[in-house]
Scaffold this motif. Structure first.
Motif, PDB file in Angstrom:
ATOM      1  N   THR A 202      47.623 -69.751 -87.288  1.00 45.46           N
ATOM      2  CA  THR A 202      49.043 -69.523 -87.539  1.00 45.46           C
ATOM      3  C   THR A 202      49.488 -70.116 -88.873  1.00 45.46           C
ATOM      4  O   THR A 202      50.337 -69.553 -89.550  1.00 45.46           O
ATOM      5  CB  THR A 202      49.876 -70.139 -86.397  1.00 45.46           C
ATOM      6  OG1 THR A 202      49.514 -69.482 -85.192  1.00 45.46           O
ATOM      7  CG2 THR A 202      51.346 -70.007 -86.634  1.00 45.46           C
ATOM      8  N   SER A 203      48.919 -71.242 -89.258  1.00 47.91           N
ATOM      9  CA  SER A 203      49.386 -71.937 -90.462  1.00 47.91           C
ATOM     10  C   SER A 203      49.252 -71.075 -91.715  1.00 47.91           C
ATOM     11  O   SER A 203      50.124 -71.101 -92.577  1.00 47.91           O
ATOM     12  CB  SER A 203      48.673 -73.273 -90.640  1.00 47.91           C
ATOM     13  OG  SER A 203      47.283 -73.065 -90.778  1.00 47.91           O
ATOM     14  N   ASP A 204      48.192 -70.282 -91.826  1.00 44.07           N
ATOM     15  CA  ASP A 204      48.035 -69.407 -92.987  1.00 44.07           C
ATOM     16  C   ASP A 204      49.099 -68.314 -93.005  1.00 44.07           C
ATOM     17  O   ASP A 204      49.672 -68.007 -94.050  1.00 44.07           O
ATOM     18  CB  ASP A 204      46.642 -68.771 -93.001  1.00 44.07           C
ATOM     19  CG  ASP A 204      45.546 -69.788 -93.332  1.00 44.07           C
ATOM     20  OD1 ASP A 204      45.854 -70.831 -93.938  1.00 44.07           O
ATOM     21  OD2 ASP A 204      44.386 -69.529 -92.966  1.00 44.07           O
ATOM     22  N   LEU A 205      49.352 -67.722 -91.829  1.00 51.26           N
ATOM     23  CA  LEU A 205      50.384 -66.685 -91.738  1.00 51.26           C
ATOM     24  C   LEU A 205      51.759 -67.259 -92.071  1.00 51.26           C
ATOM     25  O   LEU A 205      52.556 -66.633 -92.769  1.00 51.26           O
ATOM     26  CB  LEU A 205      50.410 -66.075 -90.333  1.00 51.26           C
ATOM     27  CG  LEU A 205      49.229 -65.207 -89.929  1.00 51.26           C
ATOM     28  CD1 LEU A 205      49.294 -64.873 -88.439  1.00 51.26           C
ATOM     29  CD2 LEU A 205      49.197 -63.934 -90.750  1.00 51.26           C
ATOM     30  N   LEU A 206      52.022 -68.459 -91.563  1.00 50.40           N
ATOM     31  CA  LEU A 206      53.313 -69.106 -91.812  1.00 50.40           C
ATOM     32  C   LEU A 206      53.468 -69.451 -93.294  1.00 50.40           C
ATOM     33  O   LEU A 206      54.548 -69.272 -93.874  1.00 50.40           O
ATOM     34  CB  LEU A 206      53.427 -70.356 -90.942  1.00 50.40           C
ATOM     35  CG  LEU A 206      54.805 -70.929 -90.722  1.00 50.40           C
ATOM     36  CD1 LEU A 206      55.763 -69.890 -90.165  1.00 50.40           C
ATOM     37  CD2 LEU A 206      54.734 -72.114 -89.778  1.00 50.40           C
ATOM     38  N   LYS A 207      52.391 -69.913 -93.916  1.00 51.47           N
ATOM     39  CA  LYS A 207      52.420 -70.241 -95.342  1.00 51.47           C
ATOM     40  C   LYS A 207      52.731 -68.990 -96.166  1.00 51.47           C
ATOM     41  O   LYS A 207      53.559 -69.024 -97.078  1.00 51.47           O
ATOM     42  CB  LYS A 207      51.084 -70.840 -95.768  1.00 51.47           C
ATOM     43  CG  LYS A 207      51.041 -71.239 -97.227  1.00 51.47           C
ATOM     44  CD  LYS A 207      49.681 -71.785 -97.605  1.00 51.47           C
ATOM     45  CE  LYS A 207      49.630 -72.046 -99.103  1.00 51.47           C
ATOM     46  NZ  LYS A 207      48.273 -72.197 -99.588  1.00 51.47           N
ATOM     47  N   ASP A 208      52.079 -67.875 -95.840  1.00 53.00           N
ATOM     48  CA  ASP A 208      52.340 -66.612 -96.544  1.00 53.00           C
ATOM     49  C   ASP A 208      53.794 -66.187 -96.394  1.00 53.00           C
ATOM     50  O   ASP A 208      54.420 -65.744 -97.356  1.00 53.00           O
ATOM     51  CB  ASP A 208      51.422 -65.499 -96.023  1.00 53.00           C
ATOM     52  CG  ASP A 208      49.966 -65.705 -96.411  1.00 53.00           C
ATOM     53  OD1 ASP A 208      49.694 -66.521 -97.318  1.00 53.00           O
ATOM     54  OD2 ASP A 208      49.101 -65.052 -95.800  1.00 53.00           O
ATOM     55  N   ALA A 209      54.330 -66.330 -95.186  1.00 51.33           N
ATOM     56  CA  ALA A 209      55.726 -65.948 -94.940  1.00 51.33           C
ATOM     57  C   ALA A 209      56.671 -66.822 -95.758  1.00 51.33           C
ATOM     58  O   ALA A 209      57.646 -66.322 -96.341  1.00 51.33           O
ATOM     59  CB  ALA A 209      56.053 -66.063 -93.456  1.00 51.33           C
TER      60      ALA A 209
ATOM     61  N   LEU B 149      50.607 -64.866 -82.761  1.00 51.18           N
ATOM     62  CA  LEU B 149      49.438 -63.986 -82.711  1.00 51.18           C
ATOM     63  C   LEU B 149      49.506 -63.058 -81.509  1.00 51.18           C
ATOM     64  O   LEU B 149      49.339 -63.486 -80.362  1.00 51.18           O
ATOM     65  CB  LEU B 149      48.152 -64.819 -82.688  1.00 51.18           C
ATOM     66  CG  LEU B 149      47.942 -65.695 -83.928  1.00 51.18           C
ATOM     67  CD1 LEU B 149      46.684 -66.536 -83.785  1.00 51.18           C
ATOM     68  CD2 LEU B 149      47.885 -64.853 -85.192  1.00 51.18           C
ATOM     69  N   MET B 150      49.780 -61.782 -81.790  1.00 47.56           N
ATOM     70  CA  MET B 150      49.856 -60.748 -80.762  1.00 47.56           C
ATOM     71  C   MET B 150      49.137 -59.511 -81.296  1.00 47.56           C
ATOM     72  O   MET B 150      49.127 -59.283 -82.506  1.00 47.56           O
ATOM     73  CB  MET B 150      51.315 -60.415 -80.428  1.00 47.56           C
ATOM     74  CG  MET B 150      52.091 -61.582 -79.842  1.00 47.56           C
ATOM     75  SD  MET B 150      53.799 -61.159 -79.431  1.00 47.56           S
ATOM     76  CE  MET B 150      54.532 -61.023 -81.076  1.00 47.56           C
TER      77      MET B 150
ATOM     78  N   LEU C 234      59.431 -69.440 -83.945  1.00 53.44           N
ATOM     79  CA  LEU C 234      58.068 -69.011 -83.639  1.00 53.44           C
ATOM     80  C   LEU C 234      57.383 -70.047 -82.770  1.00 53.44           C
ATOM     81  O   LEU C 234      57.716 -71.233 -82.822  1.00 53.44           O
ATOM     82  CB  LEU C 234      57.265 -68.853 -84.931  1.00 53.44           C
ATOM     83  CG  LEU C 234      57.840 -67.946 -86.012  1.00 53.44           C
ATOM     84  CD1 LEU C 234      57.034 -68.089 -87.292  1.00 53.44           C
ATOM     85  CD2 LEU C 234      57.854 -66.504 -85.552  1.00 53.44           C
ATOM     86  N   PHE C 235      56.409 -69.591 -81.979  1.00 49.74           N
ATOM     87  CA  PHE C 235      55.575 -70.542 -81.254  1.00 49.74           C
ATOM     88  C   PHE C 235      54.155 -70.032 -81.216  1.00 49.74           C
ATOM     89  O   PHE C 235      53.905 -68.833 -81.231  1.00 49.74           O
ATOM     90  CB  PHE C 235      56.123 -70.856 -79.853  1.00 49.74           C
ATOM     91  CG  PHE C 235      56.164 -69.699 -78.899  1.00 49.74           C
ATOM     92  CD1 PHE C 235      55.156 -69.507 -77.975  1.00 49.74           C
ATOM     93  CD2 PHE C 235      57.223 -68.807 -78.900  1.00 49.74           C
ATOM     94  CE1 PHE C 235      55.197 -68.453 -77.082  1.00 49.74           C
ATOM     95  CE2 PHE C 235      57.285 -67.757 -78.021  1.00 49.74           C
ATOM     96  CZ  PHE C 235      56.257 -67.574 -77.105  1.00 49.74           C
ATOM     97  N   SER C 236      53.201 -70.981 -81.219  1.00 50.75           N
ATOM     98  CA  SER C 236      51.799 -70.599 -81.243  1.00 50.75           C
ATOM     99  C   SER C 236      50.918 -71.760 -80.824  1.00 50.75           C
ATOM    100  O   SER C 236      51.274 -72.916 -80.997  1.00 50.75           O
ATOM    101  CB  SER C 236      51.399 -70.150 -82.655  1.00 50.75           C
ATOM    102  OG  SER C 236      50.043 -69.767 -82.677  1.00 50.75           O
ATOM    103  N   GLY C 237      49.771 -71.413 -80.300  1.00 52.52           N
ATOM    104  CA  GLY C 237      48.758 -72.418 -79.966  1.00 52.52           C
ATOM    105  C   GLY C 237      47.524 -72.250 -80.826  1.00 52.52           C
ATOM    106  O   GLY C 237      46.501 -72.874 -80.593  1.00 52.52           O
TER     107      GLY C 237
END
Length: 121
Positions: free
Chosen positions: A86-93, A55-56, A79-82
């Motif tokens: 993020t999980s929704d974006l990662l799922k879409d990818a 997330l940037m 990737l790294f995130s706190g």
């Protein structure tokens, strides 16, 4: 020659800290706080690994990773995130065929170095 790692995070202290950890462990690492600068820098020398926050504000890390993989297919992505979002974006990818590994912030230096070694193996 040491593997080149681009570290991208809009939080300067995180980008610099992770870069220093990687340098202390034998990697060549460059910090970026703007993902677009990382894309421009890669035109001169593409990294072996792209380590990017998800997330940037300028460009999310998943979109950055997709662009890197399209231009530099041999570049590995971590990737790294706190953030829970993020999980929704990662799922879409992943549904689009982009299977990127994810480290959760805060990442311990040992875990970071292990993940880089693993992705380069």
């Amino acid at each position: 020659m040491a593997a080149l790692v681009y570290v991208v995070d809009d939080e300067k202290i995180i980008a610099i800290t992770l870069t220093e950890i990687l340098k202390q462990n034998g990697y060549e690492a460059v910090a970026f706080t703007d993902p677009l600068y990382a894309l421009v820098a890669a035109e001169s020398r593409s990294p072996d690994v792209l380590l990017t926050d998800v997330l940037m504000p300028q460009l999310n890390g998943i979109d950055l990773a997709v662009q890197f993989k399209a231009i530099y297919p041999k570049c590995r992505v971590l990737l790294f995130s706190g953030q829970a979002a993020t999980s929704d974006l990662l799922k879409d990818a992943r549904e689009k065929g982009n299977n990127f590994d994810l480290l959760m912030k805060p990442v311990h230096p040992t875990d970071l170095v292990s993940a880089i070694r693993k992705i380069l193996a």
